[in-house]
Design an enzyme around this catalytic site. Sequence first.
Site, PDB file in Angstrom:
ATOM      1  N   LYS B  79       0.768  -0.834  -0.090  1.00  0.00           N
ATOM      2  CA  LYS B  79      -0.290   0.161  -0.170  1.00  0.00           C
ATOM      3  C   LYS B  79       0.585   0.978   0.221  1.00  0.00           C
ATOM      4  O   LYS B  79       1.923   1.188   0.447  1.00  0.00           O
ATOM      5  CB  LYS B  79      -1.011  -0.164   1.163  1.00  0.00           C
ATOM      6  CG  LYS B  79      -2.294   0.706   1.035  1.00  0.00           C
ATOM      7  CD  LYS B  79      -2.942   0.919   2.538  1.00  0.00           C
ATOM      8  CE  LYS B  79      -3.571   1.598   2.380  1.00  0.00           C
ATOM      9  NZ  LYS B  79      -4.824   1.881   3.324  1.00  0.00           N
ATOM     10  N   SER B 187      -9.714   2.624   2.065  1.00  0.00           N
ATOM     11  CA  SER B 187      -9.212   3.390   2.152  1.00  0.00           C
ATOM     12  C   SER B 187      -8.242   1.997   0.990  1.00  0.00           C
ATOM     13  O   SER B 187      -7.505   2.130   0.403  1.00  0.00           O
ATOM     14  CB  SER B 187      -7.843   3.716   2.499  1.00  0.00           C
ATOM     15  OG  SER B 187      -7.615   3.134   3.696  1.00  0.00           O
ATOM     16  N   SER B 211     -10.277  -0.125   7.067  1.00  0.00           N
ATOM     17  CA  SER B 211      -9.996   0.605   5.629  1.00  0.00           C
ATOM     18  C   SER B 211      -8.960  -1.407   5.526  1.00  0.00           C
ATOM     19  O   SER B 211      -8.927  -1.004   4.397  1.00  0.00           O
ATOM     20  CB  SER B 211      -8.911   1.348   5.963  1.00  0.00           C
ATOM     21  OG  SER B 211      -9.519   2.826   5.421  1.00  0.00           O
TER      22      SER B 211
END
Lengths: 95, 521
Positions: B79, B187, B211
């Site tokens: 990420k 997210s 998330s």
Amino acid sequence: MSVDLQTVKRVAHLARIAVSEEDAERMTGELNAILGFVEQLNEVDVSGVEPMTSVTPMEMKKRQDVVTDGSKATDIVANAPATDENFFLVPKVVE
Amino acid sequence: MSDLTHLTISQARAKLRGKEITAAEITEAYLSAIERANPVLNAYITVTGDKARDMAEASDAKLAKGEGGALEGIPLGIKDLFGTEGVHTQACSHVLDGFKPRYESTVTANLWADGAVMLGKLNMDEFAMGSSNETSHYGPVINPWRRSRLDTVVMPTTHQGDGGFVSAGGTKTARTLDNAQLVPGGSSGGSASAVSAFLCAGATATDTGGSIRQPAAFTGTVGIKPTYGRCSRWGIVAFASSLDQAGPIARDVRDAAILLKSMASVDLKDTTSVDRPVPDYEAAIGKPIKGMKVGIPKEYRVDGMPEDIEALWQKGIAWLKDAGAEIVDISLPHTKYALPAYYIVAPAEASSNLARYDGVRYGLRVPGKDIIDMYERTRAAGFGREVKRRIMIGTYVLSAGYYDAYYLQAQKVRTLIKRDFENVFTAGVDVILTPATPSAAFGVADEDMASDPVKMYLNDIFTVTVNMAGLPGIAVPAGLDAKGLPLGLQLIGRPFDEETLFQTAYVIEQAAGTFQPEKWW
């Protein structure tokens, strides 16, 4: 509680975010929607309740007060938009 | 070659150690899968092909000598929130334009030390603020899952020359994919989409209010948010420091356990990282859950929850009961206040953390007539709408005269939320079972959500309580809804009892199976 246009502009300045008149108007509506949503917290009886400061009870880690890192000025300024000899460059702040 | 991308981490690990495949081969297989799929799915924002090949070569050398680490040669996606030395790290924000850290986050350093291979950086909501991966500066991520409908197809009766029937006719059912693009959740939308679409063997992710777990549920993958303090936050771009935790998204429960073992560590560089050894999570998988007490909180039965989700929850209860668990009804009375309290605490911490983006030390700078004007123009141009909204809320609730009414009240409510869980665990409950999300994946550019930020926030209604209380939570896929989209269940455990989550999630996985999207990309 709700915010008006003037408050939004003041908060934007506190947050150092430039806002246009149009932005500020849109944000006023959005912030009031969020503030309206969080209002329900007022119905919770919190008398005698301590505010949370740490989610897991833990003692602050301490270590010997000695230098363990450093001498990397070039690394620190490597990503800056403007530098000069390992100094950050900013617009003039003192006359 | 493309089949290599369908191996789970545990399968690939065995084949790599057994010298049936090489790290170079599996890495190339992923790189070509990414090349084909990424123009459509937009899961990766940077692909580090050369670095991946170098790392794979080093892994093959180690494997040849029988010296491989726990993740030797396993290709992973990272990420964009994790600092990766010399590689694009921008939290998918314009304000961090061009930022390439001179350091490596502790979590990713742990993965590389165990031999993992980095494929690239994954798309996400800007500064991890969002539930649909639409706030990214790099555009939305597309979910590899699409809605489908079951059609009954009438089979024509066909003849073959003078001979008998080839097809006797009749009907069969077939699924027809809908063309509408769906969000992967957020997210960690890039992480979830990439894992689900076989563009990496597993991915790192982070979870501040849901998330990891919400995108995992939207994509039929497994995601665990460990207990606050289990993974070091050092080198991860900060959103809300008292809530942020890193964790993996993987294709099955075992893979999630393998990844978390490597990601978690004791770290002197993060004073909130816990000083206790990391257990072998994989060892918990397959242990019976006979006699385990599973709590079912009545407050998670919310108005307007789709029937599919209620049915899935009941199925989950039945599976655990069949496996010998004892099901108990519990109450977590402050559940409904978790989301509003979160929308004070998280923006407050974010407004403070994001004060550092000032156009001086890194990233974007927009010139102004003086230094204040430069700050204001830089931040106006650099932050997206959602991030600005949260900074503004945070600044307001922390400003003079409002601190007690908002922030202090929210932190007191947070104490009560945590107490709810403590009471239940003290009463002997081992694990709590809830739905992971209030709906399946929704469409890209959903008008309802775009017009009302609070609607988007409601996505985290079942996950956010866990962050507020610092507990571990895992989302595990448990079935498909009527439109063929994956739905997940969530298990919540005692602090630092991730093992029970893996143990129980595996029972659900055994009963529900695993889920793969039909390939259209």
